[in-house]
Scaffold this active site. Structure first.
Site, short mmCIF file in Angstrom:
data_model
loop_
_atom_site.label_atom_id
_atom_site.label_comp_id
_atom_site.label_asym_id
_atom_site.label_seq_id
_atom_site.Cartn_x
_atom_site.Cartn_y
_atom_site.Cartn_z
CG ASP A 114 -2.10 0.87 1.23
OD1 ASP A 114 -2.40 1.66 0.02
OD2 ASP A 114 -2.70 1.07 2.19
CG HIS A 151 -0.37 1.71 -9.36
ND1 HIS A 151 -0.31 1.47 -8.00
CD2 HIS A 151 -1.45 2.55 -9.73
CE1 HIS A 151 -1.53 1.73 -7.41
NE2 HIS A 151 -2.19 2.46 -8.69
CD GLU A 165 -12.86 -5.75 -1.85
OE1 GLU A 165 -11.62 -5.79 -1.80
OE2 GLU A 165 -13.78 -6.47 -1.67
CG LEU A 174 9.58 -17.51 -3.45
CD1 LEU A 174 9.29 -17.52 -1.77
CD2 LEU A 174 10.03 -16.09 -3.71
NE ARG A 182 -2.63 -1.73 4.44
CZ ARG A 182 -4.13 -1.78 4.03
NH1 ARG A 182 -4.73 -2.47 4.49
NH2 ARG A 182 -4.59 -0.57 3.19
NE ARG A 199 -8.06 -0.05 5.60
CZ ARG A 199 -8.10 1.26 5.70
NH1 ARG A 199 -8.44 1.91 7.05
NH2 ARG A 199 -7.72 2.30 4.64
CB SER A 224 -7.55 -4.44 3.07
OG SER A 224 -7.39 -3.23 3.63
CD GLU A 254 3.44 -13.35 15.54
OE1 GLU A 254 3.33 -12.15 16.20
OE2 GLU A 254 2.93 -14.25 16.44
C1 FPP Z 1 -2.12 0.01 -3.35
O1 FPP Z 1 -1.50 1.09 -3.22
C2 FPP Z 1 -1.35 -0.68 -4.39
C3 FPP Z 1 -2.06 -1.20 -5.42
C4 FPP Z 1 -3.48 -1.28 -5.65
C5 FPP Z 1 -1.27 -2.02 -6.72
C6 FPP Z 1 -0.29 -2.77 -6.22
C7 FPP Z 1 0.51 -2.93 -7.57
C8 FPP Z 1 1.92 -2.88 -7.55
C9 FPP Z 1 2.73 -2.74 -6.63
C10 FPP Z 1 2.40 -3.41 -8.86
C11 FPP Z 1 3.30 -4.41 -9.18
C12 FPP Z 1 2.82 -5.66 -8.70
C13 FPP Z 1 3.01 -7.02 -9.14
C14 FPP Z 1 2.72 -8.18 -8.65
C15 FPP Z 1 3.68 -7.05 -10.58
P1 FPP Z 1 -2.90 2.40 -3.49
O2 FPP Z 1 -2.71 2.96 -4.88
O3 FPP Z 1 -3.71 2.06 -2.75
O4 FPP Z 1 -1.94 3.38 -2.69
P2 FPP Z 1 -2.67 4.63 -1.80
O5 FPP Z 1 -3.25 4.24 -0.70
O6 FPP Z 1 -1.28 5.65 -1.48
O7 FPP Z 1 -3.51 5.64 -2.59
#
Ligand code: FPP
Length: 228
Positions: free
Chosen positions: A2, A19, A49, A113, A170, A176, A178, A189
């Site tokens: 996140d 991202h 979601e 892995l 997280r 949380r 989520s 843990e």
């Molecule tokens: C949540 O941060 C993150 C996501 C919804 C996307 C996670 C994806 C990647 C890290 C890309 C690469 C993944 C793989 C496995 C190739 P957010 O957008 O909710 O952040 P915010 O809370 O700051 O808005």
């Protein structure tokens, strides 16, 4: 994973840049997990979601998943990583599903892995799917409902056959779960850090592992019992 959006917004960039910058820490945790001899790693990349985000952000994420699969497959192979995907994969677009099929088949014999990427995943949906599978077995007369054990139920979950996670990490400051792996996290843990995902470094991962190593896992017993 996140904090990508806030990381980008803090730099005056669009959320997609956050991202994209989240790929480096993904690569890092995979490599560090291999190096530490960790057996299984599950990454929450896109929740059921997350479909309700702006269409442009969702499309950008789907493109990023496709590009990352193309780019990372050789290094996953050389690291001995078995890659699988969990979640409602049938709703993904055909090009991404095709790449998932290729990457899953190509890495199927790797054992160093076990890497799961959760895409369009929801923990409640996972539990509902398992409940339906168990109910179907009972309807077919294979099992009496009163005789059903936890293992009978867990065999219908997305992570069937894998050990329960020991550690949940997280990033991004929210405390949380989520809707992630609700059944499997029963004794995990929990570790929360303010660090935004694109900034999550090998040193941060090490700190999380050290926190884990310092915890006493009691599984309902007393501290004296588990110290024996
Ligand atoms: C949540 O941060 C993150 C996501 C919804 C996307 C996670 C994806 C990647 C890290 C890309 C690469 C993944 C793989 C496995 C190739 P957010 O957008 O909710 O952040 P915010 O809370 O700051 O808005």
């Amino acid at each position: 994973m996140d904090g990508n959006g806030r990381w980008a917004e803090g730099r005056g960039r669009d959320r997609g840049a956050g991202h994209s910058s989240g790929i480096n820490p993904v690569r890092m945790v995979i490599e560090e997990s291999v190096r530490h001899g960790i057996d299984a790693l599950t990454l929450f990349a896109f929740s059921s979601e997350n479909w309700s985000r702006p269409a442009s952000e969702v499309a950008g994420l789907m493109d990023l998943f496709c590009e990352s699969l193309d780019a990372e497959l050789p290094s996953l192979q050389s690291n001995g990583v078995r890659l699988r995907f969990i979640g409602e994969l049938s709703v993904l677009a055909a090009p991404l599903r095709a790449r998932i099929a290729v990457a899953s088949a190509a890495t199927a014999d790797n054992r160093r892995l076990q890497l799961q990427v959760a895409l369009s995943y929801g923990g409640r949906q996972d539990i509902l799917t398992a409940a339906r599978a168990l109910a179907a077995r009972c309807e077919r007369g294979e099992l009496r409902s009163a005789a059903a054990q936890e293992a009978d139920f867990a065999s219908g979950l997305a992570l069937a056959g894998l050990p329960d996670p020991d550690l949940f990490i997280r990033t991004g400051g929210e405390q949380r779960v989520s809707n992630f792996l609700l059944w499997n996290l029963a004794y995990a843990e929990l570790y929360f850090t303010e660090t935004l995902w694109p900034d999550f470094s090998a040193a941060d991962f090490e700190i999380a592992l050290q926190h884990y190593a310092g915890r006493q896992r009691r599984f309902g017993k007393t501290g004296a019992q588990v110290a024996l």
